[in-house]
Design an enzyme around this catalytic site. Sequence first.
Site, mmCIF file in Angstrom:
data_model
loop_
_atom_site.group_PDB
_atom_site.id
_atom_site.type_symbol
_atom_site.label_atom_id
_atom_site.label_comp_id
_atom_site.label_asym_id
_atom_site.label_seq_id
_atom_site.Cartn_x
_atom_site.Cartn_y
_atom_site.Cartn_z
ATOM 1 N N CYS A 132 0.771 -1.286 -0.171
ATOM 2 C CA CYS A 132 0.036 0.037 0.124
ATOM 3 C C CYS A 132 0.830 1.085 0.004
ATOM 4 O O CYS A 132 0.563 2.335 -0.757
ATOM 5 C CB CYS A 132 -0.835 -0.087 1.273
ATOM 6 S SG CYS A 132 -0.324 -0.650 2.656
ATOM 7 N N HIS A 252 -2.873 6.416 4.362
ATOM 8 C CA HIS A 252 -1.538 6.396 4.829
ATOM 9 C C HIS A 252 -0.907 7.820 4.333
ATOM 10 O O HIS A 252 -1.367 8.155 3.015
ATOM 11 C CB HIS A 252 -0.503 5.483 4.081
ATOM 12 C CG HIS A 252 -0.996 4.036 4.533
ATOM 13 N ND1 HIS A 252 -1.363 3.625 5.714
ATOM 14 C CD2 HIS A 252 -0.247 2.934 4.114
ATOM 15 C CE1 HIS A 252 -1.483 2.311 5.923
ATOM 16 N NE2 HIS A 252 -0.936 1.991 4.846
HETATM 17 P P1 NAP Z 1 -7.917 -9.054 8.015
HETATM 18 O O1 NAP Z 1 -9.096 -7.989 8.168
HETATM 19 O O2 NAP Z 1 -7.387 -9.761 9.213
HETATM 20 O O3 NAP Z 1 -8.519 -10.346 7.181
HETATM 21 C C1 NAP Z 1 -8.189 -11.398 6.858
HETATM 22 C C2 NAP Z 1 -8.984 -12.296 5.728
HETATM 23 O O4 NAP Z 1 -8.088 -13.413 5.175
HETATM 24 C C3 NAP Z 1 -10.300 -12.720 6.480
HETATM 25 O O5 NAP Z 1 -11.059 -12.777 5.210
HETATM 26 C C4 NAP Z 1 -9.842 -14.165 6.837
HETATM 27 O O6 NAP Z 1 -10.980 -15.049 6.823
HETATM 28 C C5 NAP Z 1 -8.954 -14.577 5.621
HETATM 29 N N1 NAP Z 1 -7.979 -15.636 5.793
HETATM 30 C C6 NAP Z 1 -7.328 -15.814 7.002
HETATM 31 N N2 NAP Z 1 -6.908 -17.039 7.092
HETATM 32 C C7 NAP Z 1 -7.450 -17.875 5.886
HETATM 33 C C8 NAP Z 1 -6.919 -19.199 5.722
HETATM 34 N N3 NAP Z 1 -6.311 -19.839 6.155
HETATM 35 N N4 NAP Z 1 -7.792 -19.323 4.448
HETATM 36 C C9 NAP Z 1 -8.565 -18.600 3.891
HETATM 37 N N5 NAP Z 1 -8.964 -17.351 4.124
HETATM 38 C C10 NAP Z 1 -8.032 -16.805 5.387
HETATM 39 O O7 NAP Z 1 -6.796 -8.543 7.046
HETATM 40 P P2 NAP Z 1 -6.683 -7.501 5.967
HETATM 41 O O8 NAP Z 1 -6.220 -6.489 6.389
HETATM 42 O O9 NAP Z 1 -7.927 -7.701 5.041
HETATM 43 O O10 NAP Z 1 -5.371 -8.156 5.132
HETATM 44 C C11 NAP Z 1 -5.447 -9.577 4.427
HETATM 45 C C12 NAP Z 1 -4.088 -9.836 3.497
HETATM 46 O O11 NAP Z 1 -4.224 -8.795 2.676
HETATM 47 C C13 NAP Z 1 -2.975 -9.419 4.574
HETATM 48 O O12 NAP Z 1 -2.370 -10.519 5.029
HETATM 49 C C14 NAP Z 1 -1.899 -8.961 3.164
HETATM 50 O O13 NAP Z 1 -1.139 -10.047 2.784
HETATM 51 C C15 NAP Z 1 -2.662 -8.197 2.241
HETATM 52 N N6 NAP Z 1 -2.730 -6.892 2.461
HETATM 53 C C16 NAP Z 1 -2.280 -6.070 1.495
HETATM 54 C C17 NAP Z 1 -1.965 -4.936 1.742
HETATM 55 C C18 NAP Z 1 -1.527 -4.057 0.603
HETATM 56 O O14 NAP Z 1 -0.642 -3.259 0.990
HETATM 57 N N7 NAP Z 1 -1.527 -4.001 -0.663
HETATM 58 C C19 NAP Z 1 -2.684 -4.039 2.551
HETATM 59 C C20 NAP Z 1 -3.189 -4.771 3.791
HETATM 60 C C21 NAP Z 1 -3.255 -6.121 3.480
HETATM 61 P P3 NAP Z 1 -11.848 -15.299 8.066
HETATM 62 O O15 NAP Z 1 -12.843 -14.296 8.384
HETATM 63 O O16 NAP Z 1 -12.312 -16.565 8.082
HETATM 64 O O17 NAP Z 1 -10.963 -15.124 9.376
HETATM 65 N N1 12T Z 2 1.913 -6.014 7.431
HETATM 66 O O1 12T Z 2 0.692 -6.280 1.989
HETATM 67 O O2 12T Z 2 0.794 -4.077 8.529
HETATM 68 O O3 12T Z 2 2.774 -6.154 2.327
HETATM 69 O O4 12T Z 2 0.234 -2.057 7.610
HETATM 70 C C1 12T Z 2 0.649 -4.089 4.092
HETATM 71 C C2 12T Z 2 0.431 -3.726 5.311
HETATM 72 C C3 12T Z 2 1.553 -6.052 5.255
HETATM 73 C C4 12T Z 2 1.547 -5.892 2.638
HETATM 74 C C5 12T Z 2 0.490 -3.452 7.386
HETATM 75 C C6 12T Z 2 1.502 -5.377 6.254
HETATM 76 C C7 12T Z 2 1.482 -5.382 4.022
HETATM 77 C C8 12T Z 2 0.840 -4.163 6.348
#
Ligand code: NAP
Ligand code: 12T
Length: 348
Positions: A132, A252
């Site tokens: 992000c 951010h």
């Molecule tokens: P979050 O609010 O904690 O949500 C996690 C999601 O993943 C929930 O839907 C969860 O389902 C699901 N999940 C967890 N374990 C799983 C499994 N074993 N199998 C299938 N689904 C599973 O986290 P978030 O902020 O949305 O972030 C999710 C991911 O996106 C992060 O880990 C990161 O890799 C990525 N991300 C990327 C950016 C970026 O910079 N582009 C920013 C933020 C996040 P349940 O409801 O069943 O727990």
């Molecule tokens: N841990 O997708 O904590 O690489 O703000 C993005 C944001 C991982 C990622 C955070 C993180 C990612 C966070």
Amino acid sequence: MSEAKQYNVAVVGATGAVGQKMLETLEDRNFPINQLKLLSSSRSAGSKVTFQGNDYTVEEATPESFEGIDIALFSAGGSVSKKLAPEAVKRGAVVVDNTSAYRMAEDVPLVVPEVNEKDIADHKGIIANPNCSTIQMVAALEPVRKAVGMKRVIVSTYQAVSGAGNEAAEELRNQSQAFLDDTDLKADILPVKGDKKHYPIAFNALPQIDVFQDNGYTFEEMKMINETKKIMHAPELSVAATCVRLPFFTSHAESVYVEVEKDGVTVEEIKQLLADAPGIVLEDDPATQTYPTPLSAAGKRDVFVGRIRKDLDDDRGFHLWVVSDNLLKGAAWNSVQIAECLIANEWL
Ligand code: NAP
Ligand code: 12T
């Protein structure tokens, strides 16, 4: 053009902070969906999510979930992507992956459409969505780099808690209440879930986002450094980053110092380059105290830039303030935008 065609879309991590924004963005963009599949872990399987007025039942993500899927948007953490993205590709889907699992892999394009849309054409089934903080910075810097060159970037970030997921946002809410009630602050999630120590985020600032690397930088800082060079195809660009978490929910902000290659560039030229750039909104007028803030950028898809100044000692140095919604351009919108590029260019 295949405008009339509709696609079978899977959202992996549909119940998460990013997944929810994916659904909102698909809705806002009226994305051409035939069948929509919402996937999560077994914890949320069976729960209901509304999309375009209809109730969908969330299912547990398994390899078989991807039978018949055309486009899979992954945001369920790196380990889920490592396990299931190849399974989705094997079944004919194109994956847009929001985790860091594949970003630096050589045969995986890492894409911010305003910067390197054409890289999508070379995909082998997986396209990575950058971090992000990286996305909003490169979107703002590329118009400048293209016009006047760029030698060095030094960035300090001011990052929202929603980047660390729904549990981190909940932690800020609870600690804020506890702080105002003058009771003890419970810290179990931030700075990094599962790391050795936790610190309160409410009314605080934490100079750690993601885990520490052997070189003393955090992984978030190294993502900004390595991903910026890959997206811009600029291995020789110097990049340094310091990433800090602050107690607000969305967007951010970044203080960015850039050293351009050309002599004699003016602030007005930089402003004009940014005003003309796609996806960028210039909000910069000291006379009227005009500049973007995390609150003003929240809920919007653009990247906002203000406070553009020339360095007082270095003729090639400029300072910028860059703000964007971390869950939209930083995650969900950039992913959906990549999916729209796949369709528009027939790159699926
Ligand atoms: P979050 O609010 O904690 O949500 C996690 C999601 O993943 C929930 O839907 C969860 O389902 C699901 N999940 C967890 N374990 C799983 C499994 N074993 N199998 C299938 N689904 C599973 O986290 P978030 O902020 O949305 O972030 C999710 C991911 O996106 C992060 O880990 C990161 O890799 C990525 N991300 C990327 C950016 C970026 O910079 N582009 C920013 C933020 C996040 P349940 O409801 O069943 O727990
Ligand atoms: N841990 O997708 O904590 O690489 O703000 C993005 C944001 C991982 C990622 C955070 C993180 C990612 C966070």
